[in-house]
Every structure is written in C-alpha cells, then in structure tokens.
Motif scaffolding. Structure first.
Motif, PDB file in Angstrom:
ATOM      1  N   ASN A 140       0.811  -1.074  -0.167  1.00  0.00           N
ATOM      2  CA  ASN A 140      -0.075   0.062  -0.017  1.00  0.00           C
ATOM      3  C   ASN A 140       0.778   1.224  -0.072  1.00  0.00           C
ATOM      4  O   ASN A 140       0.305   2.415   0.067  1.00  0.00           O
ATOM      5  CB  ASN A 140      -0.871   0.116   1.035  1.00  0.00           C
ATOM      6  CG  ASN A 140      -0.229   0.056   2.391  1.00  0.00           C
ATOM      7  OD1 ASN A 140       0.913   0.104   2.566  1.00  0.00           O
ATOM      8  ND2 ASN A 140      -0.964  -0.312   3.561  1.00  0.00           N
ATOM      9  N   SER A 141       2.027   1.185   0.172  1.00  0.00           N
ATOM     10  CA  SER A 141       2.996   2.395  -0.043  1.00  0.00           C
ATOM     11  C   SER A 141       4.433   2.008  -0.242  1.00  0.00           C
ATOM     12  O   SER A 141       4.920   0.732  -0.298  1.00  0.00           O
ATOM     13  CB  SER A 141       2.996   3.063   1.412  1.00  0.00           C
ATOM     14  OG  SER A 141       3.544   2.220   2.469  1.00  0.00           O
TER      15      SER A 141
ATOM     16  N   ARG B  59      -7.526   0.671   4.614  1.00  0.00           N
ATOM     17  CA  ARG B  59      -8.058   1.805   4.450  1.00  0.00           C
ATOM     18  C   ARG B  59      -7.073   2.250   3.442  1.00  0.00           C
ATOM     19  O   ARG B  59      -7.198   2.998   2.210  1.00  0.00           O
ATOM     20  CB  ARG B  59      -8.036   2.820   5.540  1.00  0.00           C
ATOM     21  CG  ARG B  59      -8.470   4.381   4.994  1.00  0.00           C
ATOM     22  CD  ARG B  59      -8.565   5.179   6.472  1.00  0.00           C
ATOM     23  NE  ARG B  59      -7.266   5.229   7.130  1.00  0.00           N
ATOM     24  CZ  ARG B  59      -6.148   5.856   6.779  1.00  0.00           C
ATOM     25  NH1 ARG B  59      -6.191   6.633   5.778  1.00  0.00           N
ATOM     26  NH2 ARG B  59      -4.959   5.622   7.530  1.00  0.00           N
ATOM     27  N   ARG B  60      -5.560   2.151   3.608  1.00  0.00           N
ATOM     28  CA  ARG B  60      -4.608   2.506   2.920  1.00  0.00           C
ATOM     29  C   ARG B  60      -4.360   1.610   1.611  1.00  0.00           C
ATOM     30  O   ARG B  60      -4.081   2.094   0.538  1.00  0.00           O
ATOM     31  CB  ARG B  60      -3.162   2.671   3.479  1.00  0.00           C
ATOM     32  CG  ARG B  60      -3.162   3.339   4.707  1.00  0.00           C
ATOM     33  CD  ARG B  60      -1.648   3.128   5.594  1.00  0.00           C
ATOM     34  NE  ARG B  60      -1.444   4.311   6.740  1.00  0.00           N
ATOM     35  CZ  ARG B  60      -0.681   4.181   7.281  1.00  0.00           C
ATOM     36  NH1 ARG B  60       0.351   3.422   7.103  1.00  0.00           N
ATOM     37  NH2 ARG B  60      -0.669   5.140   8.363  1.00  0.00           N
TER      38      ARG B  60
ATOM     39  N   ASN C 139      -3.524  -2.655   6.307  1.00  0.00           N
ATOM     40  CA  ASN C 139      -4.398  -1.690   6.817  1.00  0.00           C
ATOM     41  C   ASN C 139      -5.279  -1.404   5.479  1.00  0.00           C
ATOM     42  O   ASN C 139      -4.637  -1.195   4.440  1.00  0.00           O
ATOM     43  CB  ASN C 139      -3.370  -0.233   6.832  1.00  0.00           C
ATOM     44  CG  ASN C 139      -4.029   0.935   7.314  1.00  0.00           C
ATOM     45  OD1 ASN C 139      -5.338   1.129   6.570  1.00  0.00           O
ATOM     46  ND2 ASN C 139      -3.724   1.573   8.217  1.00  0.00           N
TER      47      ASN C 139
ATOM     48  N   CYS D  11      -2.245  -6.572   2.356  1.00  0.00           N
ATOM     49  CA  CYS D  11      -1.960  -5.289   3.234  1.00  0.00           C
ATOM     50  C   CYS D  11      -2.773  -5.592   4.655  1.00  0.00           C
ATOM     51  O   CYS D  11      -3.823  -6.176   4.632  1.00  0.00           O
ATOM     52  CB  CYS D  11      -2.307  -3.982   2.645  1.00  0.00           C
ATOM     53  SG  CYS D  11      -2.065  -3.543   0.952  1.00  0.00           S
TER      54      CYS D  11
END
Length: 360
Positions: free
Chosen positions: A20-21, A49-50, A47, A45
């Motif tokens: 996610n990042s 939301r991310r 998280n 992931c």
C-alpha cells in the motif's frame, strides 16, 4: 470489487505483501505500466484503508487493470492462515509472490556514533546500511512471537507453506522474491536466538535470516518449480526511513536531500525514490528464475546521473546455517499451529458451556 474465478484462464498472477505504500506500491505501478491486461495483481496489506487508497491510485493510472485486495497482517498467525485460504479460493495458480512487508519499530538513532562515523572513511557505508547507528525496541505479538521476526520473516514463511498448492506445479515455475536489506548483518543474527529476543537489532537479524531462508527454500523447492531470490532496494526515502528520526521537522529532510544526492555521486546504493528502489524487484519479474544465482542478493542501484540498474552480489551466507534455520522454522510452524488449535478449542469450550457451569 470483482475477483477472477480460479476456473478462468489467468496470465500472470502476482501477490505483493506490504503493497500500500513505498517500494511495494512503486513495484505495482511499474508492473502495471509494463502489462495491464496480462496481469492479475493482488495487494496484501494489513491496513485496508490505505490498501483501498493504493488500489484507487493504481486504477486511476491503469483503468483496465485487474487489482484485488487481500487483508493480511504477517505478524498474526491467524491472519496469515485466513489470507492463504482466501488466495487458494480465488486463484488456482500464483506466479510471483513478493514478500515485501516489513517493519522497523521504534528505531533508536545513536547520534554519537553517527557523528563519529560522519568524519571517518566508513561514512558512505554508514549511510547505506545503517550499521552501528541504528537499534530498535521490539515487542511480543499475541501469538508469543517477536513482532519484527513475525512480520518481516516468519509470517511470510508460513504464507509460503500454506500456498504450496498454488505455488508448486511440475509444468511451470513460480518465484518468491524477498525484500531484504543492506542492513542484513551476520553479526546481528544468532541461530540459537532466531527471534532476536536478546538483542537490539531485530531488523538486521530478520533481514539476514531472510537471506538464509531464501537459500534453504531453493534447496527444498526448486525441484517443485519454485525459486526464491532476495533483493536490496538501496537507501530509499520511505516512511520507514523517516521514522528513524521522527522528531525532525519536514524542512530538515528537505535540506538533507541535496546531501543525499551529492552522496549518490560517490555510491550507487542511494536509490532514494521508491521507484528506483523497486528496480531489482521489477528486474526479477522479467528473468528466468532457473538462471538466477540462489546465493546472490540482487541490488537496486542508481548512478549519479539517475540511471537504474540491477547488480547481483554474493551474500555472506552458508548452506549449513540456512538448513538449521529452515528446520527451526518447520518446528516453530508446528508449535504455533498446535497452540492456535488449542486456543480455538478452548474458545469453543467456553462458548458452548451450559449456562451457569462456566468454563474449566
């Protein structure tokens, strides 16, 4: 969101943990830029939301892409087992498993050691690897495992074991690709303390163990068409990097960037951006896994002029230690699964006890 049935014909199925990042998301963007229609991409992931934001960003650039989400926390045994079951329901094959998720909790920066190294001959190596200036404070998960060990390493090992039916096939090859680090130091690892309970460098220990485990996985799985490789992304500016000195104002990091660019004139390990750091991950996607060196770590490198390339360098590992680690992991797998079943039985007993009798 629509998922492709396992009965449908698939091209390349790719699962990326920690997508996610940072480097994981940059890899996904690069993969889709090369092949949108022939790729089934799954972002695993913890998280969500991310993860949703990452998926939206990818689809905004590649509207025709097939991007699915999977909730998984590699620090949780139950989460990994649940996620693995979901993967096997969705797909009948998995071509690439990028084991990228990782943490460096509460990093402690040794200012004295930093300034001492700053005016020494090892300044570039210090910046590139963090050796001698970084320690971390680890904690224990509800499963009783050290958090860094579970998140960076053991959760991924368990995932591989659970996904054997979709990873291992006689008529094709699949790849495991680990995000390791230049911070993987033999001095931080102890085979008698694989979880690094007694040390202060759990991140370094977990990454060195990653290198060892990859070698062992090749020994045990190559005959089943499964190959493992490790990469080093170089020095990349990600949230993990910024967390090393969390109290620094944003403008200080801005002022430091020209220094980092200057250092890159003297070392190719300062990749700096997640896009550059994902170079080796992306390069391995295009390689024949049977031609890769199981003892090499594939480094993302960026020249002073900004050109990206991948270079293999021999790892400081040996087969005997890698086999000992693998056997330790197999025993730990049995132990944690047994403990989980006992917890589940206890929970069911409490839930179904007749009213007024309580639980024993």
């Amino acid at each position: 969101m629509q998922f492709v049935s396992s009965s449908e014909k698939m091209n390349k199925v790719v699962l990326v943990t920690g997508a996610n990042s940072g480097i994981g998301l940059a890899l996904c963007e690069r993969l889709l830029s090369q092949d949108t229609e022939g790729l089934q991409l799954c972002l695993a992931c913890r998280n969500m939301r991310r993860a949703q934001a990452a998926r939206s960003a990818l689809l905004s650039s590649h509207p025709a892409a097939q991007v699915a989400l999977l909730h998984m926390d590699t620090s949780s045994i139950q989460s990994v087992l649940t996620a693995a079951r979901e993967v096997k329901l969705r797909y009948n094959r998995l071509d690439y498993l990028y084991l990228n998720a990782g943490i460096m909790p509460d990093p402690q920066f040794d200012v004295k050691a930093f300034f001492k190294g700053l005016f020494s001959s090892r300044v570039v190596a210090m910046f590139a690897t963090g050796e001698g200036i970084l320690t971390q404070k680890d904690c224990v998960t509800p499963d009783g495992l050290q958090e860094v060990f579970a998140t960076n390493l053991f959760g991924h090992f368990l995932l591989i074991r659970e996904l054997e039916p979709v990873l291992c096939h006689a008529d094709r090859t699949s790849q495991l690709i680990w995000t390791s680090s230049s911070n993987a130091h033999r001095s931080a690892f102890n085979c008698e303390d694989v979880q690094h309970r007694r040390g202060t460098q759990p991140y370094s220990s977990s990454k060195y163990a990653t290198d060892l485990l990859s070698l062992a996985l090749n020994t045990h799985y190559n005959k089943q068409g499964l190959y493992s490789s490790v990469i080093c992304p170089g020095f990349v500016m990600t949230s993990l990097t910024y967390s090393i000195l969390p109290s620094l104002p944003a403008f200080i990091w801005t002022l430091l960037m020209p220094v980092f660019w200057l250092i890159r004139l003297f070392t190719n390990t300062f990749t700096l951006s997640p896009y550059n750091g994902a170079e080796a991950l992306f390069w391995l996607f295009k390689q024949n896994p049977e031609s890769l060196d199981p003892r090499a770590k594939y480094h993302s490198l960026t020249s002073g002029l900004g050109s990206n390339y991948t270079q293999p360098l021999q790892m400081d590992i040996d087969l005997e230690t890698s086999e000992a680690l693998y056997e330790t992991f197999l025993q730990l797998e049995r132990d944690v699964k047994k403990k989980l079943k006992e917890k589940q039985k206890e929970s069911q007993h409490v839930h179904y006890s007749p009213a007024g009798l309580g639980s024993s």
